[in-house]
Scaffold this active site. Sequence first.
Site, PDB file in Angstrom:
ATOM      1  N   VAL A   7     -17.110   4.056  -2.927  1.00  0.00           N
ATOM      2  CA  VAL A   7     -17.690   2.753  -2.592  1.00  0.00           C
ATOM      3  C   VAL A   7     -19.026   2.925  -1.849  1.00  0.00           C
ATOM      4  O   VAL A   7     -20.015   2.262  -2.172  1.00  0.00           O
ATOM      5  CB  VAL A   7     -16.729   1.916  -1.720  1.00  0.00           C
ATOM      6  CG1 VAL A   7     -17.336   0.552  -1.434  1.00  0.00           C
ATOM      7  CG2 VAL A   7     -15.391   1.741  -2.409  1.00  0.00           C
ATOM      8  N   GLY A  65     -18.583   8.052  -0.291  1.00  0.00           N
ATOM      9  CA  GLY A  65     -17.611   8.291  -1.359  1.00  0.00           C
ATOM     10  C   GLY A  65     -17.847   7.298  -2.487  1.00  0.00           C
ATOM     11  O   GLY A  65     -18.977   6.865  -2.732  1.00  0.00           O
ATOM     12  N   LYS A 109       0.871  -1.178   0.000  1.00  0.00           N
ATOM     13  CA  LYS A 109       0.000   0.000   0.000  1.00  0.00           C
ATOM     14  C   LYS A 109       0.905   1.224   0.000  1.00  0.00           C
ATOM     15  O   LYS A 109       2.030   1.178   0.525  1.00  0.00           O
ATOM     16  CB  LYS A 109      -0.848  -0.001   1.282  1.00  0.00           C
ATOM     17  CG  LYS A 109      -2.118   0.796   1.183  1.00  0.00           C
ATOM     18  CD  LYS A 109      -3.261  -0.025   0.636  1.00  0.00           C
ATOM     19  CE  LYS A 109      -4.525   0.807   0.555  1.00  0.00           C
ATOM     20  NZ  LYS A 109      -5.689   0.024   0.137  1.00  0.00           N
TER      21      LYS A 109
END
Length: 355
Positions: free
Chosen positions: A183, A181, A80
């Site tokens: 999702v 947002g 990440k």
Amino acid sequence: MDSFSHPEFASHERVLFIADEQTRLRAIIAIHSTQRGPAIGGCRMWPYQSQEAALSDALRLSRGMTYKNALAGIDSGGGKSVIIGNPVIDKTQALLKAMGKAINDLGGLYIAAEDSGTSPHDMSIMAESTPFVAGLDHANGSGDPSPSTAHGVYLSICEAVHFRLGKAGVGGLRVHVQGLGKVGFALAEMLAASGAIVVGSDIKPENCRIAERELSIETTSNDSLFNQACDVFAPCAMGGVLNQQSIPNLRTSIVAGAANNQLLTQHDHVLLHEAGILYCPDYLINAGGVIEVYRRRHGDSDDAIAKSIGEIAPRLRSILEEANQRAAPPEKIARERADTILRSDRQNRSEPWAA
Ligand code: NAD
């Protein structure tokens, strides 16, 4: 603090700190594991309060990706990256290209995709500096993975509802979605279309207005959702929302959402279990996006991708059943299964993927 004794450090293979004076880029790339393949995971941009907060996030998120990818059956490791900055005011093309260059310097050990604060368009800009980004917005790109993430979470919510409440579908149930947002909005849309009574929240009032207008759902822009009664609470914003303070206030039967690292500490899933709340592990149910990104990159068909995302809910079901049999929290079972997969990989793969 010694980096190796950082509380979130879990034998990460590499942690890279990037500073580019020209573009003011400050970023961290954390590669937790490349045991199963190149580390794949989102690139987040967030106005972290401190470098320490950014490092903790990168370390936790990258480890979560290792578990997520192993459980999802993807031949990818876990990584990440986080860019420290406000995506609304600090994001420039030059900064994104500099980030792309830093990713490129890793030679394919890490593949980035969009996350909170970044978009498929941002990935396309980074792609000018590196081939190691996925989910681009142009014709050959897979585009925004968020609807696939939302779809996997939606199917998992239906599975959890069936398992815990004995109901087929979410019709008439009250579902609270925290974060509207990319999702959260898509999830709220699917839930509302299935007849759920959806209440959404977002700290950005404009996101609430859009959801009210386009989905005809009730919204709030404060944190009051935590102590309002509902059937399902779906965290779809940032991590750490399930903790010692928030869990006693929850009035829900099920927690199932898309946000990564919903548990503030490794122990918090036990608090949920003791409170009689069914917690669906985030890294298990929010894998739809990474499945889509990975499979598109490998040329899989739409049908193959849909099938793979459709396997998330039965996987959850099997974990919930074992958890029930052993009177254990589902998170414990999910972690055990991921650990078993990773252990057997270590035994079976004599050659590293990159060799
Ligand atoms: P996003 O940035 O588009 O949406 C997050 C939303 O949450 C924003 O609108 C933000 O204003 C809101 N928010 C932040 N703090 C809040 C709070 N305290 N209360 C209410 N709203 C709040 O990000 P996204 O892509 O929708 O991702 C949401 C979460 O899901 C993140 O944790 C992300 O890591 C995780 N996730 C996303 C994907 C994906 O495909 N995008 C895949 C897996 C996991």
